[in-house]
Design an enzyme around this catalytic site. Sequence first.
Site, short mmCIF file in Angstrom:
data_model
loop_
_atom_site.label_atom_id
_atom_site.label_comp_id
_atom_site.label_asym_id
_atom_site.label_seq_id
_atom_site.Cartn_x
_atom_site.Cartn_y
_atom_site.Cartn_z
N THR A 13 54.69 77.83 15.89
CA THR A 13 54.00 76.85 15.05
C THR A 13 54.94 76.11 14.10
OG1 THR A 13 51.96 78.12 15.10
CG2 THR A 13 52.23 76.66 13.23
N SER A 59 54.87 81.59 21.38
CA SER A 59 55.36 82.95 21.63
C SER A 59 54.43 83.76 22.51
CB SER A 59 55.65 83.67 20.32
OG SER A 59 54.47 84.06 19.68
N GLN A 273 45.37 104.08 16.81
CA GLN A 273 44.76 102.75 16.65
C GLN A 273 44.71 102.36 15.17
OE1 GLN A 273 40.86 102.75 18.50
NE2 GLN A 273 41.70 103.34 20.48
N CYS A 274 44.87 103.36 14.29
CA CYS A 274 44.84 103.05 12.85
C CYS A 274 46.11 102.28 12.50
CB CYS A 274 44.81 104.33 12.03
SG CYS A 274 43.38 105.35 12.36
N1 ASP Z 1 50.68 80.50 19.02
C1 ASP Z 1 51.76 80.39 18.06
C2 ASP Z 1 52.94 81.19 18.59
O1 ASP Z 1 52.93 82.37 18.51
C3 ASP Z 1 51.32 80.89 16.73
C4 ASP Z 1 52.33 80.77 15.62
O2 ASP Z 1 53.47 80.44 15.79
O3 ASP Z 1 51.93 81.06 14.48
O4 ASP Z 1 53.87 80.60 19.08
#
Ligand code: ASP
Length: 343
Positions: A13, A59, A273-274
């Site tokens: 992002t 990612s 899982q915690c």
């Molecule tokens: N979908 C994006 C990624 O993981 C989310 C981000 O970067 O916050 O590349």
Amino acid sequence: MRKRVYIVYTGGTIGMISTPDGYVPAPGYLAEQIAAMPELKSELMPEVEIHEYDPLLDSSNMTPGDWHKIADDIAAHDEQYDGFIVLHGTDTMAYTASALPFMLHGLRKPVILTGSQIPLCQIRNDARANLITAMMIAANFPVPEVCLYFGQQLLRGCRSVKVSASGFEAFASPNLPPLGDVGVDIRIHWDLVLPPSAESGLHVQELKPVNVGALRLWPGISAQIVRNLLQPPLTGLVLEAYGVGNGPTNNHDFLAALQEATDRGVVIVDCTQCLKGSVNLEGYATGSALAKAGVISGFDMTAEAALAKLVYLFSQKRTVAEIRELMQTNLRGELTMQQAKRN
Ligand code: ASP
């Protein structure tokens, strides 16, 4: 002399731009934005070189091959730079931050993963603060570890998990206090920081294609599905169990499926899982029955770290007994020693 920081820009992002289909990575855009930042003229800031990957990735599309590309890139530039930043999407950042510490043998400089929830292109964003502070830490605080910096906290990479899909404090390391806190000052908690590696020269442990997986238990899980998953080619499994590592042990078919798999040499690692706390397979009969079926404890490792560690260990020529032993041994600060009693 200004410090020098190498920035690996993988996508995410932080450098995305808005399109009718949602945010997408835009080649060249992030480098332009960084070059225009007035902050970079300060003496406190390092000289930076940005290596933009092609293609830039969300990612969610990353694989261990991408972890490799990043590790190789860092190792190839180790001599020339004081620190490294990996700009990365948040979705799988904790996985990459968990894998790199195992792969990078001989690390003596900071490697800091960061990204953002809102891209730099938006007026109100968390990208600028995360990026600038990560650069300052990489240049001026020689933490010789793979870290994740986000929302004013410096975390050990192999302890980190994504805990918020939209908040600016998107990551936490529930079983280890932050290695650093950022407020008016940048405070590194040096007592928690690992010493630099004693190995000379940074080199990368090669990852091979391996067949490992993760399975979250739930109250209606079918033994048949568990048995199917445990069939070859699977060699390692992170079993995300309840509480201190318990499971549905009244279900004899479920237990038998685990036992058959561990008898064949499948390494089954129990993680809770915690979010917080450690597995203790001696705590309840519903845990000790799993241990009797050959399941080993992942102690307080995150599922992300346990998966990355399985990939790392199965990539090497090791016996199943060695892999079981090493999964229960602290290698890079990924699990807490006092709790690591062997099963
Ligand atoms: N979908 C994006 C990624 O993981 C989310 C981000 O970067 O916050 O590349």
